[in-house]
Motif scaffolding. Structure first.
Motif, PDB file in Angstrom:
ATOM      1  N   GLU A  75       0.839  -1.053   0.091  1.00 36.85           N
ATOM      2  CA  GLU A  75      -0.004  -0.134  -0.019  1.00 36.85           C
ATOM      3  C   GLU A  75       0.794   1.166   0.108  1.00 36.85           C
ATOM      4  O   GLU A  75       0.508   2.363  -0.896  1.00 36.85           O
ATOM      5  N   ALA A  76       1.833   1.287   0.808  1.00 36.68           N
ATOM      6  CA  ALA A  76       2.675   2.466   0.753  1.00 36.68           C
ATOM      7  C   ALA A  76       3.549   2.450  -0.420  1.00 36.68           C
ATOM      8  O   ALA A  76       3.668   3.778  -0.910  1.00 36.68           O
ATOM      9  N   ILE A  77       3.879   1.584  -1.168  1.00 37.11           N
ATOM     10  CA  ILE A  77       4.354   1.655  -2.685  1.00 37.11           C
ATOM     11  C   ILE A  77       3.425   2.206  -3.628  1.00 37.11           C
ATOM     12  O   ILE A  77       3.763   3.000  -4.412  1.00 37.11           O
ATOM     13  N   VAL A  78       2.095   1.756  -3.654  1.00 38.91           N
ATOM     14  CA  VAL A  78       1.358   2.049  -4.505  1.00 38.91           C
ATOM     15  C   VAL A  78       1.062   3.859  -4.359  1.00 38.91           C
ATOM     16  O   VAL A  78       0.636   4.431  -5.202  1.00 38.91           O
ATOM     17  N   THR A  79       0.760   4.006  -2.959  1.00 31.81           N
ATOM     18  CA  THR A  79       0.280   5.540  -2.880  1.00 31.81           C
ATOM     19  C   THR A  79       1.262   6.082  -2.789  1.00 31.81           C
ATOM     20  O   THR A  79       1.227   7.545  -2.232  1.00 31.81           O
ATOM     21  N   SER A  80       3.027   6.014  -2.860  1.00 33.37           N
ATOM     22  CA  SER A  80       3.539   6.980  -2.733  1.00 33.37           C
ATOM     23  C   SER A  80       3.603   8.126  -3.517  1.00 33.37           C
ATOM     24  O   SER A  80       3.082   7.879  -4.652  1.00 33.37           O
ATOM     25  N   GLU A  81       4.448   9.055  -3.246  1.00 32.15           N
ATOM     26  CA  GLU A  81       4.457  10.200  -4.175  1.00 32.15           C
ATOM     27  C   GLU A  81       5.290  10.005  -5.426  1.00 32.15           C
ATOM     28  O   GLU A  81       4.785  10.333  -6.546  1.00 32.15           O
ATOM     29  N   ALA A  82       6.117   9.092  -5.401  1.00 34.35           N
ATOM     30  CA  ALA A  82       7.049   8.829  -6.493  1.00 34.35           C
ATOM     31  C   ALA A  82       6.152   8.032  -7.517  1.00 34.35           C
ATOM     32  O   ALA A  82       6.201   8.398  -8.668  1.00 34.35           O
ATOM     33  N   TRP A  83       5.240   7.023  -7.138  1.00 36.37           N
ATOM     34  CA  TRP A  83       4.477   6.446  -8.028  1.00 36.37           C
ATOM     35  C   TRP A  83       3.525   7.429  -8.624  1.00 36.37           C
ATOM     36  O   TRP A  83       3.428   7.238  -9.794  1.00 36.37           O
ATOM     37  N   ASP A  84       3.101   8.337  -7.869  1.00 40.52           N
ATOM     38  CA  ASP A  84       2.058   9.447  -8.484  1.00 40.52           C
ATOM     39  C   ASP A  84       2.600  10.036  -9.759  1.00 40.52           C
ATOM     40  O   ASP A  84       2.418  10.522 -10.582  1.00 40.52           O
ATOM     41  N   THR A  85       4.109  10.583  -9.237  1.00 40.30           N
ATOM     42  CA  THR A  85       4.949  11.544 -10.230  1.00 40.30           C
ATOM     43  C   THR A  85       5.188  10.500 -11.558  1.00 40.30           C
ATOM     44  O   THR A  85       4.936  11.134 -12.654  1.00 40.30           O
ATOM     45  N   MET A  86       5.442   9.289 -11.397  1.00 41.17           N
ATOM     46  CA  MET A  86       5.537   8.359 -12.564  1.00 41.17           C
ATOM     47  C   MET A  86       4.473   8.196 -13.296  1.00 41.17           C
ATOM     48  O   MET A  86       4.610   8.324 -14.619  1.00 41.17           O
ATOM     49  N   ALA A  87       3.372   8.229 -12.711  1.00 39.30           N
ATOM     50  CA  ALA A  87       2.120   8.166 -13.325  1.00 39.30           C
ATOM     51  C   ALA A  87       1.727   9.422 -14.374  1.00 39.30           C
ATOM     52  O   ALA A  87       1.309   9.347 -15.225  1.00 39.30           O
ATOM     53  N   ALA A  88       1.866  10.458 -13.462  1.00 39.02           N
ATOM     54  CA  ALA A  88       1.658  11.664 -14.384  1.00 39.02           C
ATOM     55  C   ALA A  88       2.583  11.816 -15.564  1.00 39.02           C
ATOM     56  O   ALA A  88       2.159  12.401 -16.601  1.00 39.02           O
ATOM     57  N   GLU A  89       3.994  11.542 -15.147  1.00 42.55           N
ATOM     58  CA  GLU A  89       4.616  11.453 -16.412  1.00 42.55           C
ATOM     59  C   GLU A  89       4.283  10.596 -17.506  1.00 42.55           C
ATOM     60  O   GLU A  89       4.492  11.218 -18.799  1.00 42.55           O
ATOM     61  N   LYS A  90       4.000   9.582 -17.167  1.00 42.62           N
ATOM     62  CA  LYS A  90       3.382   8.520 -18.418  1.00 42.62           C
ATOM     63  C   LYS A  90       2.289   9.280 -18.973  1.00 42.62           C
ATOM     64  O   LYS A  90       2.088   9.068 -20.386  1.00 42.62           O
ATOM     65  N   GLN A  91       1.520   9.816 -18.416  1.00 45.00           N
ATOM     66  CA  GLN A  91       0.168  10.305 -18.911  1.00 45.00           C
ATOM     67  C   GLN A  91       0.687  11.543 -19.985  1.00 45.00           C
ATOM     68  O   GLN A  91       0.232  11.671 -20.826  1.00 45.00           O
ATOM     69  N   GLY A  92       1.529  12.174 -19.171  1.00 44.04           N
ATOM     70  CA  GLY A  92       2.090  13.340 -20.150  1.00 44.04           C
ATOM     71  C   GLY A  92       2.530  12.867 -21.310  1.00 44.04           C
ATOM     72  O   GLY A  92       2.331  13.694 -22.308  1.00 44.04           O
ATOM     73  N   ARG A  93       3.288  11.859 -21.337  1.00 48.91           N
ATOM     74  CA  ARG A  93       4.235  11.238 -22.601  1.00 48.91           C
ATOM     75  C   ARG A  93       3.137  10.889 -23.710  1.00 48.91           C
ATOM     76  O   ARG A  93       3.187  10.930 -24.836  1.00 48.91           O
ATOM     77  N   ILE A  94       1.994  10.177 -23.026  1.00 43.46           N
ATOM     78  CA  ILE A  94       0.885   9.778 -23.860  1.00 43.46           C
ATOM     79  C   ILE A  94       0.104  10.563 -24.351  1.00 43.46           C
ATOM     80  O   ILE A  94      -0.166  10.915 -25.784  1.00 43.46           O
ATOM     81  N   ALA A  95       0.059  11.932 -23.512  1.00 42.57           N
ATOM     82  CA  ALA A  95      -0.780  13.064 -24.241  1.00 42.57           C
ATOM     83  C   ALA A  95       0.024  13.695 -25.392  1.00 42.57           C
ATOM     84  O   ALA A  95      -0.664  14.018 -26.338  1.00 42.57           O
ATOM     85  N   ASP A  96       1.304  13.721 -25.046  1.00 39.56           N
ATOM     86  CA  ASP A  96       2.169  14.369 -26.026  1.00 39.56           C
ATOM     87  C   ASP A  96       2.134  13.515 -27.389  1.00 39.56           C
ATOM     88  O   ASP A  96       2.156  14.366 -28.495  1.00 39.56           O
ATOM     89  N   HIS A  97       2.234  12.204 -27.309  1.00 37.92           N
ATOM     90  CA  HIS A  97       2.294  11.304 -28.357  1.00 37.92           C
ATOM     91  C   HIS A  97       1.196  11.481 -29.384  1.00 37.92           C
ATOM     92  O   HIS A  97       0.818  11.665 -30.654  1.00 37.92           O
ATOM     93  N   VAL A  98      -0.113  11.589 -28.596  1.00 34.94           N
ATOM     94  CA  VAL A  98      -1.605  11.776 -29.176  1.00 34.94           C
ATOM     95  C   VAL A  98      -1.472  13.095 -30.110  1.00 34.94           C
ATOM     96  O   VAL A  98      -2.063  13.155 -31.013  1.00 34.94           O
ATOM     97  N   LEU A  99      -0.984  14.216 -29.218  1.00 36.79           N
ATOM     98  CA  LEU A  99      -0.815  15.487 -29.921  1.00 36.79           C
ATOM     99  C   LEU A  99      -0.272  15.556 -31.126  1.00 36.79           C
ATOM    100  O   LEU A  99      -0.624  16.086 -32.117  1.00 36.79           O
ATOM    101  N   GLN A 100       1.056  15.001 -31.245  1.00 35.78           N
ATOM    102  CA  GLN A 100       1.885  14.954 -32.448  1.00 35.78           C
ATOM    103  C   GLN A 100       1.171  14.210 -33.673  1.00 35.78           C
ATOM    104  O   GLN A 100       1.246  14.441 -34.566  1.00 35.78           O
ATOM    105  N   LEU A 101       0.241  13.074 -33.237  1.00 29.32           N
ATOM    106  CA  LEU A 101      -0.270  12.345 -34.069  1.00 29.32           C
ATOM    107  C   LEU A 101      -1.496  13.055 -34.880  1.00 29.32           C
ATOM    108  O   LEU A 101      -1.783  13.136 -35.870  1.00 29.32           O
ATOM    109  N   GLU A 102      -1.906  14.066 -34.020  1.00 36.39           N
ATOM    110  CA  GLU A 102      -3.193  14.732 -34.408  1.00 36.39           C
ATOM    111  C   GLU A 102      -2.678  16.057 -35.411  1.00 36.39           C
ATOM    112  O   GLU A 102      -3.155  16.327 -36.319  1.00 36.39           O
TER     113      GLU A 102
END
Length: 124
Positions: A75-102
C-alpha cells in the motif's frame, strides 16, 4: 434367654457380614483409584493436545502478521508520491504522442499505403 439368642445371632450375622462389607469397601476404593488414574491420563493427553494446538495457532498468527506487514508495504508503494509522479509523467508522454499524431497531416495516399501494408501482414 431370648435376648441372649438375639445377641448371639446378631453377633454371628455381623461376623459373617464384615468380610463382605470389607470386600465391598476395597472394591470401591480400587474403582475410585482407577478412575483417578484414568482422569490423570486423560488430563495429560488433553494438555499435550492443547499445547500442540496453541503452537499451531501461534504459527498462524505469526504468518498473518507477516502478511499484514507485506500488504502495508505494498500500500505504501502504490500510494507513494514517486508512484504518482511516474504515473503523471507517463500520462504526459501519452498525451504528447497523441497530440503529435493529431498535428501530423497524413495524406490519403499514405493512409492507403499503410492500410495495404497492414492487409498484407494480416493485421486488419
Amino acid at each position: 434367654m431370648s435376648l441372649s439368642w438375639l445377641l448371639v445371632l446378631g453377633s454371628m450375622l455381623i461376623a459373617f457380614g464384615l468380610p463382605f462389607l470389607f470386600y465391598g469397601m476395597v472394591k470401591i476404593m480400587q474403582n475410585v483409584t482407577q478412575t483417578r488414574s484414568d482422569l490423570k491420563d486423560s488430563a495429560s493427553t488433553m494438555q499435550r493436545s492443547l499445547e500442540a494446538q496453541s503452537g499451531s495457532v501461534q504459527e498462524v498468527l505469526t504468518s498473518q502478521e507477516k502478511l499484514i506487514e507485506r500488504i502495508q508495504h505494498l500500500e505504501a508503494i502504490v500510494t507513494s508520491e514517486a508512484w504518482d509522479t511516474m504515473a503523471a509523467e507517463k500520462q504526459g508522454r501519452i498525451a504528447d504522442h497523441v497530440l503529435q499524431l493529431e498535428d501530423q497531416e497524413v495524406s490519403d495516399a499514405d493512409r492507403a499505403a499503410r492500410l495495404a501494408r497492414r492487409v498484407e501482414k494480416g493485421q486488419v
